[in-house]
Design a protein around this motif. Structure first.
Motif, PDB file in Angstrom:
ATOM      1  N   VAL A 180     -50.190 -74.213  56.311  1.00  0.00           N
ATOM      2  CA  VAL A 180     -49.261 -72.551  55.855  1.00  0.00           C
ATOM      3  C   VAL A 180     -48.476 -73.308  56.133  1.00  0.00           C
ATOM      4  N   PRO A 181     -47.747 -73.031  54.568  1.00  0.00           N
ATOM      5  CA  PRO A 181     -48.415 -72.049  53.395  1.00  0.00           C
ATOM      6  C   PRO A 181     -49.400 -73.137  52.680  1.00  0.00           C
TER       7      PRO A 181
ATOM      8  N   VAL B 109     -51.754 -78.145  62.649  1.00  0.00           N
ATOM      9  CA  VAL B 109     -50.970 -76.935  61.476  1.00  0.00           C
ATOM     10  C   VAL B 109     -50.691 -77.836  60.668  1.00  0.00           C
ATOM     11  N   PHE B 110     -50.994 -77.657  58.873  1.00  0.00           N
ATOM     12  CA  PHE B 110     -50.075 -78.209  58.317  1.00  0.00           C
ATOM     13  C   PHE B 110     -49.507 -77.307  57.889  1.00  0.00           C
ATOM     14  N   CYS B 111     -47.784 -77.728  57.812  1.00  0.00           N
ATOM     15  CA  CYS B 111     -46.654 -76.950  57.735  1.00  0.00           C
ATOM     16  C   CYS B 111     -45.454 -77.899  56.830  1.00  0.00           C
ATOM     17  N   ARG B 112     -46.208 -77.805  55.655  1.00  0.00           N
ATOM     18  CA  ARG B 112     -45.737 -78.819  54.439  1.00  0.00           C
ATOM     19  C   ARG B 112     -44.690 -78.219  53.429  1.00  0.00           C
ATOM     20  N   ASN B 113     -43.047 -78.479  53.125  1.00  0.00           N
ATOM     21  CA  ASN B 113     -42.056 -78.201  52.364  1.00  0.00           C
ATOM     22  C   ASN B 113     -42.217 -76.237  52.258  1.00  0.00           C
TER      23      ASN B 113
ATOM     24  N   GLY C  40     -43.248 -81.314  55.849  1.00  0.00           N
ATOM     25  CA  GLY C  40     -43.366 -82.521  54.519  1.00  0.00           C
ATOM     26  C   GLY C  40     -42.320 -83.116  54.938  1.00  0.00           C
ATOM     27  N   HIS C  41     -42.429 -84.869  53.805  1.00  0.00           N
ATOM     28  CA  HIS C  41     -41.807 -86.037  54.277  1.00  0.00           C
ATOM     29  C   HIS C  41     -40.219 -86.008  54.533  1.00  0.00           C
ATOM     30  N   THR C  42     -39.781 -84.343  53.712  1.00  0.00           N
ATOM     31  CA  THR C  42     -37.971 -84.510  54.200  1.00  0.00           C
ATOM     32  C   THR C  42     -37.801 -83.633  55.549  1.00  0.00           C
TER      33      THR C  42
END
Length: 294
Positions: free
Chosen positions: A126-127, A230-234, A264-266
């Motif tokens: 998500v997203p 949960v993957f919640c990247r960028n 995300g990496h930032t």
């Protein structure tokens, strides 16, 4: 880059869809988007805003911004259309592959040590945009995690953009989206090319669940249940501090105790909330829901 503000127009001026919005019109539109999504827009993104508003005014046949904005306020369907064109959907298969490596090498082994074979493991993207990221999780696990068949793994992809969710359900992707995948993986998990696209195989399409979710809406998040990972990247980079904290709180509640979230990496959860523990694994830095939470 923002451009100089146009002169204030006389009251009653009829605007063509290519004309600049006034500062007050920009503010009212951005306030609506912020209340509904948590995303921050403003004068610095004037060109981006005006192009998208112009597209919706043309599509709806609205001659001026005040007429269009009144229409938005009266129509949930048009709010949805407006949100859809303001979301950012940059993605491709195996994006930030180091996190997928961490998923198989560290996160899942930690999660399943308290589960029995056949137990449910829930993973949330998500997203999810047009589906590349949740499908990447499924493909990576099938290719690389030896215990993939020992547990009931449920992968859910969610997004606020209903347009890209439909693209995810359809599962058709062009050459750019597939460019990071090894050729043999493409052959195993995608149908033959058609009109420059390849469709992900039916078994994977049917194994995935896609839902509409708003990260700053507590009820929307709660409706999805709880997840182990949960993957919640960028996405948090588009929020202000208030929206980030609200989203982080909602994501905390969406995790099972001890569950993990990949950003995300930032992005850094440590700068947003103290309810997560920073975990440095061999392949990636992730954040774990602290024990003792509700």
């Amino acid at each position: 880059m923002s451009r100089p503000l146009p002169p204030i127009r006389p009251v009653g001026h009829v605007k063509s869809t290519g004309e600049s919005l006034s500062p007050d019109e920009i503010r009212r539109l951005c306030d609506l988007l912020y209340r509904r999504t948590g995303m921050i827009f403003g004068e610095s993104k004037r060109y981006y805003i005006e192009r998208r508003v112009s597209d919706r005014m043309s599509a709806t046949g609205m001659p001026t911004f005040p007429v269009y904005f009144s229409h938005v306020q009266a129509s949930e369907d048009e709010v949805e259309n407006l949100i859809n064109i303001f979301t950012v959907n940059e993605t491709y298969f195996y994006r930030e592959e180091h996190q997928l490596q961490c998923l198989g090498r560290s996160l899942l082994p930690n999660i399943v040590q308290d589960k029995k074979p056949g137990d449910l493991v829930r993973i949330w993207s998500v997203p999810c945009s047009s589906g590349e990221e949740p499908y990447s999780i499924a493909i990576w696990l099938l290719e690389n995690w030896p215990l993939v068949d020992a547990y009931h793994i449920e992968i859910v992809g969610s997004d606020i953009d209903t347009r890209v969710l439909q693209m995810a359900v359809t599962g058709r992707y062009g050459e750019r989206a597939l460019s990071r995948l090894p050729p043999d993986v493409v052959e195993r998990y995608f149908e033959r090319p058609h009109d420059g696209e390849r469709r992900i195989i039916q078994d994977l399409r049917e194994s995935m669940t896609f839902t509409s979710v708003n990260l700053v809406d507590k009820a929307s998040i709660a409706s999805q249940g709880r997840f182990d990972i949960v993957f919640c990247r960028n996405v948090l980079i588009y929020f202000d501090d208030t929206s980030r904290l609200l989203a982080a709180t909602n994501l905390y509640d969406a995790l099972n105790p001890g569950g993990y979230i990949c950003l995300g990496h930032t992005e850094s959860m440590s700068r947003i909330s103290n309810r997560f523990r920073l975990c440095r694994f061999e392949d990636a830095i992730v954040y774990q829901r602290l024990d003792g939470g509700p």
